[in-house]
Motif scaffolding. Structure first.
Motif, mmCIF file in Angstrom:
data_model
loop_
_atom_site.group_PDB
_atom_site.id
_atom_site.type_symbol
_atom_site.label_atom_id
_atom_site.label_comp_id
_atom_site.label_asym_id
_atom_site.label_seq_id
_atom_site.Cartn_x
_atom_site.Cartn_y
_atom_site.Cartn_z
ATOM 1 N N ILE A 80 0.811 -1.232 0.000
ATOM 2 C CA ILE A 80 0.000 0.000 0.000
ATOM 3 C C ILE A 80 0.841 1.278 0.000
ATOM 4 C CG2 ILE A 80 -1.969 -1.140 1.121
ATOM 5 C CD1 ILE A 80 -1.191 0.578 3.668
ATOM 6 N N THR A 81 2.034 1.201 0.556
ATOM 7 C CA THR A 81 2.923 2.365 0.469
ATOM 8 C C THR A 81 4.309 1.861 0.092
ATOM 9 O OG1 THR A 81 3.793 2.347 2.726
ATOM 10 C CG2 THR A 81 1.749 3.561 2.390
ATOM 11 N N ARG A 82 5.096 2.771 -0.474
ATOM 12 C CA ARG A 82 6.495 2.437 -0.749
ATOM 13 C C ARG A 82 7.361 3.554 -0.201
ATOM 14 N NH1 ARG A 82 6.708 -1.881 -4.162
ATOM 15 N NH2 ARG A 82 8.892 -1.581 -4.650
ATOM 16 N N GLY A 83 8.601 3.188 0.182
ATOM 17 C CA GLY A 83 9.545 4.182 0.683
ATOM 18 C C GLY A 83 9.305 4.546 2.129
ATOM 19 N N CYS A 84 10.204 5.377 2.655
ATOM 20 C CA CYS A 84 10.067 5.827 4.040
ATOM 21 C C CYS A 84 10.704 7.203 4.184
ATOM 22 C CB CYS A 84 10.749 4.838 4.993
ATOM 23 S SG CYS A 84 10.484 5.293 6.721
ATOM 24 N N ASP A 85 9.978 8.100 4.868
ATOM 25 C CA ASP A 85 10.494 9.458 5.086
ATOM 26 C C ASP A 85 11.045 9.652 6.493
ATOM 27 O OD1 ASP A 85 9.724 10.138 2.564
ATOM 28 O OD2 ASP A 85 7.990 11.354 3.144
ATOM 29 N N ASN A 86 11.073 8.591 7.289
ATOM 30 C CA ASN A 86 11.350 8.806 8.713
ATOM 31 C C ASN A 86 12.798 9.083 9.064
ATOM 32 O OD1 ASN A 86 8.799 8.857 9.564
ATOM 33 N ND2 ASN A 86 8.756 6.814 10.451
ATOM 34 N N MET A 87 13.708 8.575 8.246
ATOM 35 C CA MET A 87 15.128 8.835 8.485
ATOM 36 C C MET A 87 15.600 8.491 9.897
ATOM 37 S SD MET A 87 16.027 9.737 5.516
ATOM 38 C CE MET A 87 17.622 10.491 5.483
ATOM 39 N N CYS A 88 15.251 7.307 10.359
ATOM 40 C CA CYS A 88 15.872 6.809 11.589
ATOM 41 C C CYS A 88 17.367 6.718 11.283
ATOM 42 C CB CYS A 88 15.324 5.431 11.951
ATOM 43 S SG CYS A 88 13.541 5.471 12.216
ATOM 44 N N THR A 89 18.204 7.145 12.225
ATOM 45 C CA THR A 89 19.621 7.342 11.864
ATOM 46 C C THR A 89 20.365 6.044 11.555
ATOM 47 O OG1 THR A 89 20.177 7.382 14.208
ATOM 48 C CG2 THR A 89 19.844 9.518 13.135
ATOM 49 N N PHE A 90 19.829 4.899 12.048
ATOM 50 C CA PHE A 90 20.512 3.619 11.825
ATOM 51 C C PHE A 90 20.110 2.961 10.510
ATOM 52 C CE2 PHE A 90 16.715 3.089 14.449
ATOM 53 C CZ PHE A 90 15.951 2.260 13.636
ATOM 54 N N CYS A 91 19.094 3.502 9.826
ATOM 55 C CA CYS A 91 18.383 2.716 8.822
ATOM 56 C C CYS A 91 18.733 3.105 7.386
ATOM 57 C CB CYS A 91 16.884 2.851 9.041
ATOM 58 S SG CYS A 91 15.946 1.776 7.963
ATOM 59 N N VAL A 92 18.968 2.090 6.574
ATOM 60 C CA VAL A 92 19.368 2.300 5.193
ATOM 61 C C VAL A 92 18.149 2.419 4.253
ATOM 62 C CG1 VAL A 92 19.565 -0.141 4.475
ATOM 63 C CG2 VAL A 92 21.238 1.513 3.659
ATOM 64 N N VAL A 93 16.971 2.038 4.783
ATOM 65 C CA VAL A 93 15.771 1.953 3.928
ATOM 66 C C VAL A 93 15.424 3.257 3.190
ATOM 67 C CG1 VAL A 93 13.247 1.615 3.997
ATOM 68 C CG2 VAL A 93 14.761 -0.057 5.045
ATOM 69 N N PRO A 94 15.450 4.422 3.854
ATOM 70 C CA PRO A 94 15.109 5.637 3.109
ATOM 71 C C PRO A 94 16.017 5.861 1.899
ATOM 72 C CG PRO A 94 15.082 6.071 5.461
ATOM 73 C CD PRO A 94 15.672 4.700 5.283
ATOM 74 N N PHE A 95 17.249 5.319 1.947
ATOM 75 C CA PHE A 95 18.175 5.488 0.817
ATOM 76 C C PHE A 95 17.926 4.451 -0.273
ATOM 77 C CE2 PHE A 95 20.164 6.896 4.745
ATOM 78 C CZ PHE A 95 20.432 8.218 4.435
#
Ligand code: 5AD
Ligand code: SF4
Length: 481
Positions: free
Chosen positions: A174-189
Motif C-alpha cells: 500500500i505504500t512504498r519508501g520511508c520518510d522517517n530517516m531513523c539514523t541507523f536505517c538504510v531503507v530511506p536510501f
C-alpha cells in the motif's frame, strides 16, 4: 526460542505460470522483508508477460534474479554467498544471466558490476517495469543498470503473480519508501521517499484475492500508518495539494475502513506501524471492525529516551507508553510485537536497562531483536562511532531475547482455557494429524485436523502452550466462514 529474523533462512524461490513461451527459464529468490517477497511477485508478473517460464531448479535457469536486503551487514553477506553459488552454476551453464534486485542493488548501483563479476543486471526497487528492456540489453551483451528511484511508482497497476502461496494469506502493498530517516536505517536510501497507492487499486486487488478464495490479507508498507492518498505524488508534497485533493484525501484509517467493508469475511492485517504515526483513528477502526485483526507490530528499537533521540525516533518512552495504554484501552486483547536494536552507538548499560524495563511494561507477545549493524551512508554511520563492543551487543541481545521469551510464555499462558478463532493455513510441521493457523493476535495455534480444511475459520479451545504456540481442540466452525 523467540524468532529472530535470520536472513539465511529467508531465501525462497518462486514458481509461476507463463503467459507466452520464449523458451527461457527464470529462477527468482528473495531475501529480507515481506516487501521484497511481495515485490518478487510483481517481478514475476512482469516477466511472465515476457514469456519467462520459472523453474525452482537453479541449474537449468537462463536468468537468475535475487531480490536483496541491505538492512544489516549479515543480510548482504548472505546474498554475496548466494552469488558464489550462482558462479559455480555458471561454470556449468555459461549462458546463464544473473540479476540483482532490491535494496542492495539500489545501495551499490553499478559498483555491484565491478565487485561481483557474475552480475549482469542491477535493478533498484522502483525500476522493475524496465526489466524487459534491461534484459534485452543484457541479451545484446551489455551490462544493464537501472536504480532510478521514483516519485510515483507503486506498481498499483500490476496484478502480482501469487507464488509460493498457501491460497489463504496474501500480501498487498500500500505504500512504498520511508520518510522517517531513523539514523541507523538504510531503507530511506534504498527505497526512496514515501508514496501511497491508489485505494481503488488496493480494494480491487483485495476483491480479486477474495474471489480466488484468499481469507487473509496483510497490507504492507515501511510505515503503513503514514498512508495518504491524495491523487498521487509524494507524501511530503501533500502540503502543496489542492483544497479539493486535501478534502478528499484517504488516510490509513480511511483505507482500513474501505478494505474492511469491501470484504467483511476476510481477515485484515497490516505491517509495519511506526509509533509516531499511529493515530487514534487507526486504533478506533481496529476496534470497530471485527475482521481487522487485533495485532500490531510496533517497533520501539530502544527504551531509552536518550537513545531514541539519537536514533531520530520521533517519540519518547512516555509517548510510547501512552500509545500502548490507548491500544489496550480500546482493544484489551490486542497482540503487540516489537523490533529492538541492542548496542546502538553510545548505548550504556543504563540505556539497556531502560529497554528491559520498557519490555516489562508492555510484555510484548513476541518480537524481533537485532544487534546494531552499522550501515554505510546512514546518519549514524556518518556521525557516530560504532562504539559498543560486539561482545556487549551480543550479551544485551541475549538478555532481551531471554526476557522476551518469558513474556511470550506469559502471553500464551493467558489463552489457556479460552476459545480463539483460528484461520487454518497449513499442516503443523510437527504432526501430520494437526492443523496450524493463527489467532487474531497472530499467535500460532495447532489443533487436531478432524474434518476441517485449509482456509476454514475454526473456534479452538486452548488447552496448553509453549512460549510460541498455543495447543487446543476445535469446538466448531466460526461465523467468519
Ligand atoms: N542494525 C540493526 N538492526 C536494524 N534494523 C534496521 N536497521 C538496522 C541496523 N542498522 C532493524 C530495526 C527495524 C527492523 C526492520 O530492522 O529494528 O525495525
Ligand atoms: Fe527504517 Fe525508521 Fe523507516 Fe522503519 S521507520 S524503514 S526503521 S527509517
Amino acid at each position: 526460542m523467540e524468532k529472530i529474523i535470520d536472513e539465511k533462512q529467508q531465501g525462497n524461490s518462486l514458481v509461476m505460470e507463463p503467459k507466452k513461451e520464449n523458451g527461457r527459464k527464470l529462477f527468482i529468490e528473495s531475501y529480507g522483508c515481506q516487501m521484497n517477497f511481495s515485490d518478487s511477485e510483481i517481478v514475476a508478473s512482469i516477466l511472465s508477460k515476457e514469456g519467462f517460464n520459472t523453474t525452482q531448479n537453479l541449474e537449468e535457469a537462463d536468468l537468475v534474479l535475487v531480490n536483496t536486503c541491505s538492512i544489516r551487514e549479515k543480510a548482504e553477506q548472505t546474498v554475496r554467498k548466494r552469488l558464489e553459488k550462482y558462479n559455480a552454476v555458471k561454470r556449468i551453464n555459461p549462458e546463464m544471466k544473473v540479476g540483482v534486485l532490491g535494496c542492495m542493488a539500489e545501495r551499490l548501483k553499478s559498483k555491484f558490476l565491478e565487485e561481483e563479476k557474475i552480475v549482469d543486471l542491477v535493478v533498484g526497487p522502483d525500476a522493475y517495469k524496465d526489466l524487459p528492456n534491461l534484459i534485452n540489453e543484457v541479451d545484446e551483451g551489455r551490462d544493464a543498470v537501472n536504480v532510478i528511484l521514483s516519485k510515483e511508482e507503486t506498481y498499483g497497476d500490476i496484478s502480482p503473480v501469487r507464488l509460493q502461496t498457501n491460497g489463504v494469506s496474501a500480501f498487498v502493498s500500500i505504500t512504498r519508501g520511508c520518510d522517517n530517516m531513523c539514523t541507523f536505517c538504510v531503507v530511506p536510501f534504498t527505497r526512496g521517499r514515501e508514496r501511497s497507492r491508489d485505494p481503488q487499486s488496493i480494494v480491487e486487488e483485495v476483491n480479486d484475492l477474495a474471489t480466488k478464495g484468499y481469507k487473509e490479507i496483510t497490507l504492507l508498507g515501511q510505515n503503513v500508518d503514514s498512508y495518504l492518498w491524495y491523487g498521487g505524488g509524494l507524501k511530503k508534497d501533500f502540503k502543496d495539494a489542492t483544497p479539493m485533493q486535501k478534502a478528499t484525501a484517504v488516510n490509513f484509517a480511511g483505507l482500513l475502513k474501505l478494505v474492511a467493508e469491501a470484504q467483511p469475511k476476510m481477515r485484515i492485517r497490516f505491517s509495519t506501524s511506526n509509533p509516531q504515526d499511529m493515530t487514534m483513528d487507526v486504533i478506533e477502526a481496529m476496534a470497530k471492525y471485527n475482521n481487522i485483526c487485533n495485532y500490531i507490530h510496533l517497533p520501539v528499537q530502544s527504551g531509552s529516551d536518550r537513545v531514541l533521540k539519537k536514533m531520530n525516533r520521533l517519540h519518547t518512552r512516555e509517548e510510547y507508553f501512552e500509545l500502548i495504554d490507548n491500544i489496550k484501552k480500546l482493544i484489551p486483547d490486542c497482540g503487540i510485537s516489537h523490533d529492538i536494536i541492542t548496542g546502538f552507538p553510545t548505548e550504556t548499560d543504563e540505556d539497556h536497562q531502560d529497554t528491559l524495563s520498557l519490555m516489562e511494561y508492555v510484555k510484548y507477545d513476541f518480537g524481533f531483536m537485532f544487534a546494531y549493524s552499522e550501515r554505510p551512508g546512514t546518519m549514524a554511520e556518518r556521525k557516530f562511532e560504532d562504539d559498543v563492543p560486539e561482545k556487549i551487543k551480543k550479551q544485551r541481545l541475549t538478555e532481551i531475547v531471554n526476557l522476551q521469551q518469558k513474556h511470550s510464555l506469559y502471553r500464551t499462558q493467558q489463552f489457556i482455557g479460552k476459545t480463539v478463532e483460528v484461520l487454518i493455513e497449513k499442516e503443523s510441521k510437527k504432526s501430520s494429524e494437526h492443523w496450524s493457523g493463527r489467532n487474531t493476535q497472530n499467535t500460532v495455534v495447532v489443533f487436531p485436523k478432524e474434518n476441517y480444511k485449509v482456509g476454514d475459520f475454526v473456534n479452538v479451545k486452548i488447552k496448553d502452550c509453549t512460549s510460541a504456540t498455543l495447543i487446543g481442540e476445535p469446538v466448531g466452525p466460526s461465523e467468519m466462514n
